[in-house]
Design a protein around this motif. Structure first.
Motif, PDB file in Angstrom:
ATOM      1  N   LEU A 215       0.826  -1.202   0.000  1.00  0.00           N
ATOM      2  CA  LEU A 215       0.000   0.000   0.000  1.00  0.00           C
ATOM      3  C   LEU A 215       0.870   1.266   0.000  1.00  0.00           C
ATOM      4  CD1 LEU A 215      -2.789  -0.971   2.539  1.00  0.00           C
ATOM      5  CD2 LEU A 215      -3.153  -0.376   0.149  1.00  0.00           C
ATOM      6  N   TYR A 216       0.485   2.233  -0.797  1.00  0.00           N
ATOM      7  CA  TYR A 216       1.108   3.555  -0.788  1.00  0.00           C
ATOM      8  C   TYR A 216       2.596   3.513  -1.136  1.00  0.00           C
ATOM      9  CZ  TYR A 216      -3.220   4.252   1.741  1.00  0.00           C
ATOM     10  OH  TYR A 216      -4.537   4.244   2.115  1.00  0.00           O
ATOM     11  N   CYS A 217       2.965   2.574  -1.983  1.00  0.00           N
ATOM     12  CA  CYS A 217       4.325   2.551  -2.530  1.00  0.00           C
ATOM     13  C   CYS A 217       4.261   3.153  -3.927  1.00  0.00           C
ATOM     14  CB  CYS A 217       4.866   1.124  -2.574  1.00  0.00           C
ATOM     15  SG  CYS A 217       6.539   0.994  -3.232  1.00  0.00           S
ATOM     16  N   THR A 218       5.004   4.226  -4.173  1.00  0.00           N
ATOM     17  CA  THR A 218       4.893   4.967  -5.430  1.00  0.00           C
ATOM     18  C   THR A 218       6.228   4.981  -6.177  1.00  0.00           C
ATOM     19  OG1 THR A 218       5.522   7.111  -4.503  1.00  0.00           O
ATOM     20  CG2 THR A 218       3.214   6.443  -4.261  1.00  0.00           C
ATOM     21  N   ASN A 219       6.231   5.738  -7.274  1.00  0.00           N
ATOM     22  CA  ASN A 219       7.457   5.877  -8.063  1.00  0.00           C
ATOM     23  C   ASN A 219       8.616   6.388  -7.224  1.00  0.00           C
ATOM     24  OD1 ASN A 219       6.431   5.064 -10.598  1.00  0.00           O
ATOM     25  ND2 ASN A 219       5.510   7.076 -10.918  1.00  0.00           N
ATOM     26  N   THR A 220       8.328   7.286  -6.296  1.00  0.00           N
ATOM     27  CA  THR A 220       9.386   7.929  -5.509  1.00  0.00           C
ATOM     28  C   THR A 220      10.224   6.909  -4.747  1.00  0.00           C
ATOM     29  OG1 THR A 220       7.998   9.898  -5.239  1.00  0.00           O
ATOM     30  CG2 THR A 220       9.862   9.640  -3.735  1.00  0.00           C
ATOM     31  N   VAL A 225      15.253   3.236  -4.555  1.00  0.00           N
ATOM     32  CA  VAL A 225      15.833   1.904  -4.405  1.00  0.00           C
ATOM     33  C   VAL A 225      16.724   1.554  -5.587  1.00  0.00           C
ATOM     34  CG1 VAL A 225      15.308  -0.565  -4.350  1.00  0.00           C
ATOM     35  CG2 VAL A 225      14.025   1.004  -2.907  1.00  0.00           C
ATOM     36  N   VAL A 226      16.232   1.731  -6.815  1.00  0.00           N
ATOM     37  CA  VAL A 226      17.013   1.303  -7.980  1.00  0.00           C
ATOM     38  C   VAL A 226      18.248   2.185  -8.184  1.00  0.00           C
ATOM     39  CG1 VAL A 226      15.005   0.284  -9.097  1.00  0.00           C
ATOM     40  CG2 VAL A 226      15.593   2.672  -9.591  1.00  0.00           C
ATOM     41  N   GLU A 227      18.198   3.421  -7.723  1.00  0.00           N
ATOM     42  CA  GLU A 227      19.383   4.276  -7.811  1.00  0.00           C
ATOM     43  C   GLU A 227      20.544   3.709  -7.003  1.00  0.00           C
ATOM     44  OE1 GLU A 227      18.179   8.109  -6.559  1.00  0.00           O
ATOM     45  OE2 GLU A 227      17.410   8.723  -8.521  1.00  0.00           O
ATOM     46  N   HIS A 228      20.220   3.010  -5.903  1.00  0.00           N
ATOM     47  CA  HIS A 228      21.261   2.477  -5.033  1.00  0.00           C
ATOM     48  C   HIS A 228      21.478   0.974  -5.222  1.00  0.00           C
ATOM     49  CE1 HIS A 228      20.144   6.271  -3.038  1.00  0.00           C
ATOM     50  NE2 HIS A 228      21.367   6.264  -2.561  1.00  0.00           N
ATOM     51  N   CYS A 229      20.643   0.329  -6.027  1.00  0.00           N
ATOM     52  CA  CYS A 229      20.746  -1.125  -6.244  1.00  0.00           C
ATOM     53  C   CYS A 229      21.107  -1.388  -7.697  1.00  0.00           C
ATOM     54  CB  CYS A 229      19.430  -1.814  -5.878  1.00  0.00           C
ATOM     55  SG  CYS A 229      18.899  -1.520  -4.202  1.00  0.00           S
ATOM     56  N   LYS A 230      22.291  -1.040  -8.070  1.00  0.00           N
ATOM     57  CA  LYS A 230      22.703  -1.119  -9.463  1.00  0.00           C
ATOM     58  C   LYS A 230      23.073  -2.533  -9.893  1.00  0.00           C
ATOM     59  CE  LYS A 230      24.232   3.682  -9.420  1.00  0.00           C
ATOM     60  NZ  LYS A 230      25.315   4.647  -9.685  1.00  0.00           N
ATOM     61  N   TYR A 231      23.056  -3.481  -8.937  1.00  0.00           N
ATOM     62  CA  TYR A 231      23.388  -4.862  -9.279  1.00  0.00           C
ATOM     63  C   TYR A 231      22.151  -5.754  -9.313  1.00  0.00           C
ATOM     64  CZ  TYR A 231      28.056  -3.137  -8.214  1.00  0.00           C
ATOM     65  OH  TYR A 231      29.214  -2.401  -8.197  1.00  0.00           O
ATOM     66  N   LEU A 232      20.970  -5.151  -9.356  1.00  0.00           N
ATOM     67  CA  LEU A 232      19.736  -5.929  -9.404  1.00  0.00           C
ATOM     68  C   LEU A 232      19.717  -6.838 -10.639  1.00  0.00           C
ATOM     69  CD1 LEU A 232      16.672  -3.719  -8.381  1.00  0.00           C
ATOM     70  CD2 LEU A 232      17.482  -5.804  -7.287  1.00  0.00           C
ATOM     71  N   LYS A 233      19.377  -8.115 -10.405  1.00  0.00           N
ATOM     72  CA  LYS A 233      19.238  -9.065 -11.501  1.00  0.00           C
ATOM     73  C   LYS A 233      17.792  -9.490 -11.715  1.00  0.00           C
ATOM     74  CE  LYS A 233      23.887 -11.042 -11.137  1.00  0.00           C
ATOM     75  NZ  LYS A 233      24.675 -12.294 -10.950  1.00  0.00           N
ATOM     76  N   LYS A 234      17.012  -9.477 -10.625  1.00  0.00           N
ATOM     77  CA  LYS A 234      15.618  -9.923 -10.709  1.00  0.00           C
ATOM     78  C   LYS A 234      14.728  -8.939  -9.958  1.00  0.00           C
ATOM     79  CE  LYS A 234      17.131 -14.742 -10.839  1.00  0.00           C
ATOM     80  NZ  LYS A 234      16.985 -16.099 -10.242  1.00  0.00           N
ATOM     81  N   LEU A 235      13.710  -8.462 -10.645  1.00  0.00           N
ATOM     82  CA  LEU A 235      12.820  -7.458 -10.056  1.00  0.00           C
ATOM     83  C   LEU A 235      11.374  -7.818 -10.363  1.00  0.00           C
ATOM     84  CD1 LEU A 235      12.306  -4.710  -8.688  1.00  0.00           C
ATOM     85  CD2 LEU A 235      12.632  -3.643 -10.940  1.00  0.00           C
ATOM     86  N   CYS A 236      10.544  -7.809  -9.316  1.00  0.00           N
ATOM     87  CA  CYS A 236       9.116  -8.055  -9.461  1.00  0.00           C
ATOM     88  C   CYS A 236       8.349  -6.899  -8.833  1.00  0.00           C
ATOM     89  CB  CYS A 236       8.711  -9.377  -8.800  1.00  0.00           C
ATOM     90  SG  CYS A 236       6.930  -9.630  -8.735  1.00  0.00           S
ATOM     91  N   ILE A 237       7.452  -6.303  -9.602  1.00  0.00           N
ATOM     92  CA  ILE A 237       6.597  -5.222  -9.105  1.00  0.00           C
ATOM     93  C   ILE A 237       5.151  -5.626  -9.328  1.00  0.00           C
ATOM     94  CG2 ILE A 237       6.007  -2.786  -9.286  1.00  0.00           C
ATOM     95  CD1 ILE A 237       8.760  -2.362 -10.591  1.00  0.00           C
ATOM     96  N   ASP A 238       4.415  -5.768  -8.242  1.00  0.00           N
ATOM     97  CA  ASP A 238       2.994  -6.097  -8.310  1.00  0.00           C
ATOM     98  C   ASP A 238       2.220  -4.887  -7.796  1.00  0.00           C
ATOM     99  OD1 ASP A 238       0.449  -7.052  -8.232  1.00  0.00           O
ATOM    100  OD2 ASP A 238       0.917  -8.903  -7.143  1.00  0.00           O
ATOM    101  N   ASN A 239       1.662  -4.127  -8.716  1.00  0.00           N
ATOM    102  CA  ASN A 239       0.951  -2.903  -8.372  1.00  0.00           C
ATOM    103  C   ASN A 239      -0.411  -3.162  -7.748  1.00  0.00           C
ATOM    104  OD1 ASN A 239       2.136  -0.434  -8.551  1.00  0.00           O
ATOM    105  ND2 ASN A 239       1.468   0.004 -10.627  1.00  0.00           N
ATOM    106  N   CYS A 240      -0.908  -4.403  -7.955  1.00  0.00           N
ATOM    107  CA  CYS A 240      -2.242  -4.763  -7.483  1.00  0.00           C
ATOM    108  C   CYS A 240      -3.254  -3.738  -7.997  1.00  0.00           C
ATOM    109  CB  CYS A 240      -2.254  -4.882  -5.966  1.00  0.00           C
ATOM    110  SG  CYS A 240      -3.709  -5.755  -5.318  1.00  0.00           S
ATOM    111  N   GLU A 244       0.212   2.657  -8.267  1.00  0.00           N
ATOM    112  CA  GLU A 244       0.930   3.903  -8.000  1.00  0.00           C
ATOM    113  C   GLU A 244       2.367   3.861  -8.495  1.00  0.00           C
ATOM    114  OE1 GLU A 244       0.285   5.833  -4.266  1.00  0.00           O
ATOM    115  OE2 GLU A 244      -1.444   4.605  -3.807  1.00  0.00           O
ATOM    116  N   ILE A 245       2.762   2.788  -9.147  1.00  0.00           N
ATOM    117  CA  ILE A 245       4.079   2.690  -9.762  1.00  0.00           C
ATOM    118  C   ILE A 245       3.885   2.643 -11.271  1.00  0.00           C
ATOM    119  CG2 ILE A 245       6.128   1.244 -10.044  1.00  0.00           C
ATOM    120  CD1 ILE A 245       5.775   0.341  -7.175  1.00  0.00           C
ATOM    121  N   GLY A 246       4.618   3.495 -11.992  1.00  0.00           N
ATOM    122  CA  GLY A 246       4.395   3.581 -13.428  1.00  0.00           C
ATOM    123  C   GLY A 246       5.652   3.866 -14.214  1.00  0.00           C
ATOM    124  N   ASN A 247       5.486   4.622 -15.304  1.00  0.00           N
ATOM    125  CA  ASN A 247       6.555   4.809 -16.274  1.00  0.00           C
ATOM    126  C   ASN A 247       7.781   5.513 -15.709  1.00  0.00           C
ATOM    127  OD1 ASN A 247       5.465   3.797 -18.928  1.00  0.00           O
ATOM    128  ND2 ASN A 247       3.791   5.139 -18.310  1.00  0.00           N
TER     129      ASN A 247
END
Length: 414
Positions: A215-220, A225-240, A244-247
């Protein structure tokens, strides 16, 4: 001629027989082998490393020592209850933890009677713990911080269905070795601030991230997170249903996560601009799941078919695509091995035949049996995969049934 009735394995040392058991991988074979003799039962139990235990409150305390004396090499343990029974308590957990000194992975499911005291016990007795997962629980911030202090090598954290996600902020912030983070259906009204604090403090080594129905997790928050996690290999985003997460966040992912290999988007209305950025920048992307988005059309799918250079698996679910978009893979995306399309109303079975005529080796599934896209991302925890059913020890009445490929359920009812 050899004499009948002679057991030549009796001449083998226990260590050699144990090595043989490690090569028995199927449920039936391992189960049947353990019933050959008392010796085989003992050695099979000692070589088993993974166990799922049904753990209601009526689990007799007298059973716990015998169970974990029998299975004394466990590195992975699942303690599970259900909504119809109260779970084991801190005292039960203390007995179990004291019998599992080599435990590296622990999952607690619906164990609401385990409190901060139980987490403190875990921190004292399971110091090698690397993977901790909980779905529901009675512990609060104090218990989580205590667990962190005792399990400094924690690499994977998965939490879900808890009263307040913010309670886990201290744990995440202090876990500098964290490589996998999964958060599902956690309450709270300030997730962006929480994610910002977490990202700045702890997540530079993160490789796997699941944000599911927060709940209430947005683009901000996600951008931080991704600015500081430059080694991410697997990412899952479930907006339900909140969406509130988009382009804006997707463009940030494309900018900072250049090593991304798997991306799952559920309920994220990605436009061509953001998908184009991901396709162009994330050159290692091998798996892409696009689910429940009205913004995903033939235009976006055709661009993916044209520009993706490493994509091997593609899932399209409940998107506004048609045969035209799917048919683009007849000529494009030469690396594609498997494509699954489900609940897309404008996609017909005729396109399957046309694709197969052009690319005979391509695995094509249209409206196949559904599997949740979130579960498509599998953590590389190095877990043992050959565990089977548990045969009952002599004098014990136990009902065993397979839970999945790597774990099994030992039901110890009254």
């Amino acid at each position: 001629m050899p004499q009948c009735g002679i057991d030549y394995t009796n001449s083998l040392p226990d260590e050699c027989l144990a090595l043989i058991f490690n090569y028995i991988t199927t449920t039936n074979d391992r189960n049947n082998s353990s019933l050959v003799s008392r010796r085989w039962l003992r050695i099979e139990s000692q070589t088993r490393t993974s166990l799922t235990l049904h753990a209601p409150s009526y689990l007799p305390l007298s059973r716990i020592p015998s169970i974990f004396t029998r299975f004394n090499s466990l590195t992975q343990l699942v303690l599970r209850c259900d909504l119809y029974n109260t779970s084991i308590n801190d005292h039960n957990l203390s007995l179990i933890a004291s019998r599992c000194p080599y435990l590296m992975r622990l999952e607690l499911r619906m164990c609401y009677n385990i409190t901060d005291k139980g987490m403190a016990i875990l921190s004292q007795k399971c110091k090698q713990l690397k993977i901790f997962s909980c779905i529901g629980g009675g512990f609060k911030a104090k218990g989580i911080i205590t667990l962190l202090d005792g399990c400094s090598s924690l690499e994977e954290l998965s939490v879900g269905y808890l009263d307040s996600g913010r309670l886990f902020e201290p744990l995440i912030i202090g876990s500098s070795s964290l490589k996998t983070l999964k958060m599902t259906r956690l309450s709270g009204r300030d997730w962006d601030t929480c994610l910002e604090m977490i990202a700045v403090s702890a997540l530079s080594s993160l490789q796997v991230l699941h944000l599911e129905k927060l709940l209430y997790c947005t683009n901000t928050g996600l951008i931080c997170v991704v600015e500081h996690c430059k080694y991410l290999k697997k990412l899952c985003i479930d907006n339900c249903e909140w969406g509130e997460i988009g382009n804006e966040a997707l463009i940030a992912i494309a900018k900072y996560c250049l090593s991304l290999e798997e991306l799952v988007l559920i309920g994220v209305d990605a436009c061509r601009i953001s998908l184009e950025a991901i396709v162009v920048n994330c050159r290692k992307l091998e798996r892409l799941d696009l689910c429940e988005s009205k913004a995903i059309t033939d235009v976006e799918i055709s661009y993916i078919a044209e520009k993706c250079v490493a994509l091997k698996k593609l899932l399209i679910k409940e998107c506004c695509v048609s045969d035209k978009g799917i048919e683009a893979f007849a000529m494009g995306c030469s690396t594609l091995v498997e494509i699954r399309v489900t609940k897309c109303r404008n996609v017909t079975h005729e396109v399957k035949d046309r694709l197969r005529a052009r690319r005979g080796s391509l695995v094509i599934e249209l409206d196949a049996v559904e599997t949740e896209a979130v579960n498509a991302i599998i953590c590389e925890s190095g877990a043992q995969e050959h565990v089977a059913e548990v045969p009952p020890a002599a004098g014990h009445v136990a009902v065993a049934e397979p839970l999945n490929q790597s774990m099994y359920l030992l039901d110890l009812g009254s």
